[in-house]
Design a protein around this motif. Structure first.
Motif, PDB file in Angstrom:
ATOM      1  N   GLY A 261      21.906  22.758  -0.634  1.00 26.71           N
ATOM      2  CA  GLY A 261      21.447  22.044  -1.821  1.00 26.71           C
ATOM      3  C   GLY A 261      19.961  22.234  -2.059  1.00 26.71           C
ATOM      4  O   GLY A 261      19.267  21.320  -2.496  1.00 26.71           O
ATOM      5  N   TYR A 262      19.450  23.430  -1.771  1.00 28.66           N
ATOM      6  CA  TYR A 262      18.032  23.778  -1.931  1.00 28.66           C
ATOM      7  C   TYR A 262      17.124  23.019  -0.968  1.00 28.66           C
ATOM      8  O   TYR A 262      15.942  22.825  -1.244  1.00 28.66           O
ATOM      9  N   SER A 263      17.664  22.590   0.163  1.00 34.93           N
ATOM     10  CA  SER A 263      16.806  21.931   1.151  1.00 34.93           C
ATOM     11  C   SER A 263      16.275  22.917   2.180  1.00 34.93           C
ATOM     12  O   SER A 263      15.496  22.542   3.054  1.00 34.93           O
ATOM     13  N   ALA A 264      16.674  24.190   2.084  1.00 34.23           N
ATOM     14  CA  ALA A 264      16.206  25.207   3.031  1.00 34.23           C
ATOM     15  C   ALA A 264      14.717  25.469   2.817  1.00 34.23           C
ATOM     16  O   ALA A 264      14.127  25.086   1.799  1.00 34.23           O
ATOM     17  N   ASP A 265      14.108  26.153   3.786  1.00 35.68           N
ATOM     18  CA  ASP A 265      12.691  26.503   3.675  1.00 35.68           C
ATOM     19  C   ASP A 265      12.478  27.675   2.726  1.00 35.68           C
ATOM     20  O   ASP A 265      11.489  27.733   2.001  1.00 35.68           O
ATOM     21  N   ILE A 266      13.415  28.623   2.754  1.00 41.22           N
ATOM     22  CA  ILE A 266      13.335  29.804   1.899  1.00 41.22           C
ATOM     23  C   ILE A 266      14.703  30.030   1.263  1.00 41.22           C
ATOM     24  O   ILE A 266      15.718  30.033   1.953  1.00 41.22           O
ATOM     25  N   VAL A 267      14.721  30.208  -0.048  1.00 41.05           N
ATOM     26  CA  VAL A 267      15.958  30.466  -0.777  1.00 41.05           C
ATOM     27  C   VAL A 267      15.830  31.818  -1.466  1.00 41.05           C
ATOM     28  O   VAL A 267      14.898  32.044  -2.241  1.00 41.05           O
ATOM     29  N   LEU A 268      16.755  32.733  -1.159  1.00 42.69           N
ATOM     30  CA  LEU A 268      16.822  34.015  -1.844  1.00 42.69           C
ATOM     31  C   LEU A 268      17.896  33.914  -2.912  1.00 42.69           C
ATOM     32  O   LEU A 268      19.042  33.560  -2.618  1.00 42.69           O
ATOM     33  N   THR A 269      17.544  34.211  -4.157  1.00 47.69           N
ATOM     34  CA  THR A 269      18.502  34.079  -5.246  1.00 47.69           C
ATOM     35  C   THR A 269      18.139  35.039  -6.365  1.00 47.69           C
ATOM     36  O   THR A 269      17.176  35.805  -6.253  1.00 47.69           O
TER      37      THR A 269
ATOM     38  N   GLY B  19       2.725  46.726  -0.381  1.00 44.22           N
ATOM     39  CA  GLY B  19       2.957  45.470   0.323  1.00 44.22           C
ATOM     40  C   GLY B  19       2.933  44.245  -0.561  1.00 44.22           C
ATOM     41  O   GLY B  19       2.357  43.219  -0.188  1.00 44.22           O
ATOM     42  N   LYS B  20       3.590  44.327  -1.732  1.00 50.21           N
ATOM     43  CA  LYS B  20       3.574  43.200  -2.664  1.00 50.21           C
ATOM     44  C   LYS B  20       4.311  41.984  -2.105  1.00 50.21           C
ATOM     45  O   LYS B  20       3.840  40.855  -2.231  1.00 50.21           O
ATOM     46  N   THR B  21       5.469  42.215  -1.495  1.00 50.08           N
ATOM     47  CA  THR B  21       6.243  41.093  -0.954  1.00 50.08           C
ATOM     48  C   THR B  21       5.446  40.359   0.107  1.00 50.08           C
ATOM     49  O   THR B  21       5.399  39.119   0.123  1.00 50.08           O
ATOM     50  N   GLU B  22       4.808  41.096   1.005  1.00 50.90           N
ATOM     51  CA  GLU B  22       3.979  40.470   2.052  1.00 50.90           C
ATOM     52  C   GLU B  22       2.813  39.716   1.435  1.00 50.90           C
ATOM     53  O   GLU B  22       2.446  38.623   1.880  1.00 50.90           O
ATOM     54  N   ALA B  23       2.211  40.304   0.383  1.00 48.65           N
ATOM     55  CA  ALA B  23       1.049  39.675  -0.263  1.00 48.65           C
ATOM     56  C   ALA B  23       1.384  38.292  -0.797  1.00 48.65           C
ATOM     57  O   ALA B  23       0.531  37.395  -0.803  1.00 48.65           O
ATOM     58  N   ALA B  24       2.615  38.098  -1.253  1.00 44.70           N
ATOM     59  CA  ALA B  24       3.024  36.803  -1.796  1.00 44.70           C
ATOM     60  C   ALA B  24       3.624  35.893  -0.742  1.00 44.70           C
ATOM     61  O   ALA B  24       3.322  34.694  -0.687  1.00 44.70           O
ATOM     62  N   LEU B  25       4.479  36.449   0.113  1.00 47.42           N
ATOM     63  CA  LEU B  25       5.249  35.613   1.022  1.00 47.42           C
ATOM     64  C   LEU B  25       4.396  35.045   2.152  1.00 47.42           C
ATOM     65  O   LEU B  25       4.598  33.889   2.556  1.00 47.42           O
ATOM     66  N   VAL B  26       3.433  35.804   2.672  1.00 44.88           N
ATOM     67  CA  VAL B  26       2.602  35.305   3.778  1.00 44.88           C
ATOM     68  C   VAL B  26       1.851  34.035   3.368  1.00 44.88           C
ATOM     69  O   VAL B  26       1.967  32.995   4.021  1.00 44.88           O
ATOM     70  N   PRO B  27       1.053  34.048   2.289  1.00 47.27           N
ATOM     71  CA  PRO B  27       0.364  32.809   1.905  1.00 47.27           C
ATOM     72  C   PRO B  27       1.316  31.716   1.428  1.00 47.27           C
ATOM     73  O   PRO B  27       1.041  30.529   1.601  1.00 47.27           O
ATOM     74  N   ALA B  28       2.438  32.119   0.816  1.00 48.57           N
ATOM     75  CA  ALA B  28       3.405  31.114   0.367  1.00 48.57           C
ATOM     76  C   ALA B  28       3.938  30.319   1.545  1.00 48.57           C
ATOM     77  O   ALA B  28       4.073  29.085   1.487  1.00 48.57           O
ATOM     78  N   LEU B  29       4.238  30.994   2.646  1.00 45.73           N
ATOM     79  CA  LEU B  29       4.732  30.315   3.846  1.00 45.73           C
ATOM     80  C   LEU B  29       3.649  29.443   4.467  1.00 45.73           C
ATOM     81  O   LEU B  29       3.913  28.336   4.937  1.00 45.73           O
ATOM     82  N   LEU B  30       2.411  29.929   4.454  1.00 45.18           N
ATOM     83  CA  LEU B  30       1.305  29.134   5.004  1.00 45.18           C
ATOM     84  C   LEU B  30       1.049  27.879   4.179  1.00 45.18           C
ATOM     85  O   LEU B  30       0.527  26.883   4.704  1.00 45.18           O
TER      86      LEU B  30
END
Length: 625
Positions: A117-125, A58-69
């Protein structure tokens, strides 16, 4: 109960229990692992951090959950373009479970253009496109917004390198540049996640001796969170087989109701995925994947970067359905399957490759992470040899008939030597001249000429040209996945294939040439075709789009459009993808710089008679210097 400060401008705090509660929402009520909570604390405390944990942890969850918070703008950087679109749904589900409202999520790759223009909340790149944006490239009128929102916006940014690998020197140079300019200089919080980073590589990134990133002795650069617990089943190494033997054995296992994966080192040519697909098609015709009512049916699947993105999404959906129900399937894939795809196959054949296509230790460990992925399961792993029979060096760590234990995986991973940081840094600073950075970030006008020249490193150094197809759908002409009027109106294409420059030279005489630019008011995108009913010349196209020349291959706004007749010849079906073999001529020409090799590819067209020479720079390889 420990509270963690959340730097989102509201001076709020989130307790450890609230952090755990967010994890539970994402994990469907399950308790988070201890390493997920520990890593979450590091993220919420605004530290840069590395999470070294195995597959299924669960590495993605480990990073993305607190990042969103945290309330920051989140950038998820993946190693392959194919993975970006495939991860969109997963990221969306995680975000919707964490946040009270649906966030704005965009995918920004070489095939797409981020309209926000990178104004989104989440950018996948991916790393290439991200570095491209750091310099403000993109639509001329709004290019500045990318570096601005990365480093100067009131809303802070947070970078997540998901599935970070033991990068080769070229890609490592990109990563090192980002760490230098954003993580270190601009203090942009950065996270790295991987199951296969060797200790030497982690040590280089952490810079514990403060050599690469000078700072006070009390200040670290990356915190490290590790998870040593085994969370997968067991994989047994069953030895080497030839590719022909592997295909025959895979077909038998599939017929016996097993879940089987064959991973190839190349798509086209002798020993490639397409040749294996055609062989199996003769034996398992009724089981081969096909599209019915917009969905893929069948249980023999192909998944690779040569397919159009919509079909690859459909294949992935079908694969996950079969795997989730533990139904038999036979999957033919490339290294695109190494990361981010959550399946648990019973038998895996890993293509060993050879020469420049040799499977590396990191790739092998990543691949077998998709075999017996879940605790309590067991699976078999074979090395599938090319006709030359070359065996990768890491095979010496494997014992036929024995388990590939966590200790064995670590010893294989340790064979990945980290690139030379001094060489990587020197290379990136040379090609990404400081003047480019200063022009965009510090508005130094005398550096404009260099910026507009488009000196930019790409993953493979060599640029790509996009290929789109024209076809009839329900009596209407579609181009690039769009009705033709929308395509010519400048809408973003949804179906394209990336060509190497050699492939572009080969196919250019048989395709229409389409150029993309802005209208006179610079308000909207327009597309112009060379020749056609208006018989436009190349000079007329240049004049209308405002491009004085198109020598730089990285800046030339060209795509190739294959008519339906050509499509049938080079794109037999959605599963095989692009099947054009061979390459046109690419010349090495004098660059004027001692450490740079300049290449030139000439695109030719008969009607109207046109020649377009495209050039790009690459650093000289050590043996060339």
């Amino acid at each position: 109960m420990r509270d963690v400060f959340v730097p989102n401008g509201e001076n709020m705090t989130i307790s450890t229990e609230e952090l755990k509660s967010a994890f539970r929402r994402v994990l469907h009520g399950e308790e988070p692992y201890s390493h997920q909570v520990e890593f979450g604390r590091e993220v919420m405390s605004e530290r840069n951090a590395i999470l070294s944990a195995g597959t299924g942890s669960g590495k993605t969850e480990a990073a993305l959950v607190p990042a969103l918070l945290s309330g920051k703008r989140v950038f998820l950087l993946y190693p392959t373009k194919a993975l970006l679109h495939d991860q969109f749904g997963r990221v969306e589900k995680i975000a919707n479970n964490v946040l009270d409202k649906s966030p704005r999520i965009v995918v920004d790759t070489g095939d797409d253009d981020d309209a926000t223009g990178y104004s989104a909340d989440i950018v996948l790149t991916n790393l290439d496109k991200f570095v491209f944006r750091m310099f403000g490239y993109g639509k001329k009128r709004y290019g500045y917004s990318y570096p601005f929102r990365l480093t100067r916006d009131r809303r802070k940014s947070l970078l997540i390198f998901d599935e970070a690998h033991a990068y080769d020197e070229t890609i490592f140079a990109h990563l090192w540049f980002v760490l230098n300019k954003l993580t270190y200089e601009k203090r942009v919080q950065t996270l790295l996640l991987s199951a296969t980073l060797p200790e030497k590589f982690i040590t280089a990134l952490r810079d514990v001796e403060h050599r690469a990133f000078p700072r006070p002795d009390t200040e670290g650069f990356f915190a490290l969170v590790e998870d040593a617990e085994r969370r997968t089943g067991t994989q047994l190494y069953s030895g080497t087989v030839s590719q022909d033997e592997a295909i025959e054995k895979a077909a038998r296992l599939f017929a016996d109701g097993r879940r089987v994966v064959l991973i190839f080192r190349r798509i086209r040519g002798d020993g490639g995925l397409q040749a294996a697909w055609k062989k199996l098609r003769g034996e398992l015709g009724g089981e081969m994947a096909r599209v019915e009512d917009g969905n893929v049916v069948g249980s023999v699947l192909a998944y690779h970067g040569g397919q159009l993105p919509p079909h690859r999404k459909r294949v992935l959906k079908r694969l996950l359905e079969l795997d989730g129900e533990k139904e038999p399937y036979l999957l033919l894939a490339t290294h695109a399957m190494e990361v981010g795809v959550d399946i648990s196959t019973e038998v895996m054949f890993c293509g060993a490759g050879g020469g420049e296509f040799m499977l590396d230790p990191d790739g092998f460990v990543q691949q077998i992470g998709r075999c017996a992925r879940r605790r309590g399961e067991s699976g078999e792993v074979f090395l599938m040899l090319d006709k030359e029979g070359e065996v990768p060096s890491f095979a010496e760590k494997l014992e036929e008939g024995a388990e590939i234990s966590p200790e064995t995986k670590r010893s294989i991973t340790a064979m990945n030597e980290p690139p030379d940081t001094a060489r990587a840094e020197g290379g990136i600073e040379y090609l990404h001249d400081e003047a480019l950075y200063r022009y965009v970030h510090d508005h130094v006008p005398e550096n404009r000429e260099l910026w507009e020249r488009g000196v930019l490193v790409t993953r493979d150094w060599e640029p790509n040209i996009e290929l789109v197809f024209s076809e009839e759908r329900d009596g209407e002409t579609w181009i690039g996945g769009l009705p033709q009027q929308r395509f010519w109106g400048g809408d973003e294409v949804s179906e394209s294939v990336s060509l190497t420059m050699g492939q572009a030279v080969l196919l250019a005489p048989r395709c229409a040439w389409v150029f993309t630019g802005r209208d006179e008011a610079n308000d909207s995108t327009v597309r112009l075709a060379l020749g056609g009913e208006k018989q436009r010349t190349l000079d007329e196209v240049r004049g209308q789009l405002g491009y004085p020349n198109m020598r730089d291959a990285r800046q030339a706004p060209i795509m190739l459009l294959a008519p339906e007749g050509v499509r049938k010849e080079i794109f037999e079906d959605d599963n095989l993808g692009l099947s054009a073999e061979g390459n046109g001529e690419i010349k090495s020409i004098y660059s004027g710089y001692p450490n740079i090799t300049r290449y030139e590819a000439t695109l030719k067209k008969r009607n109207p008679s046109t020649t377009l020479k495209l050039q790009w720079d690459e650093p000289k390889k050590p043996e060339e210097e």
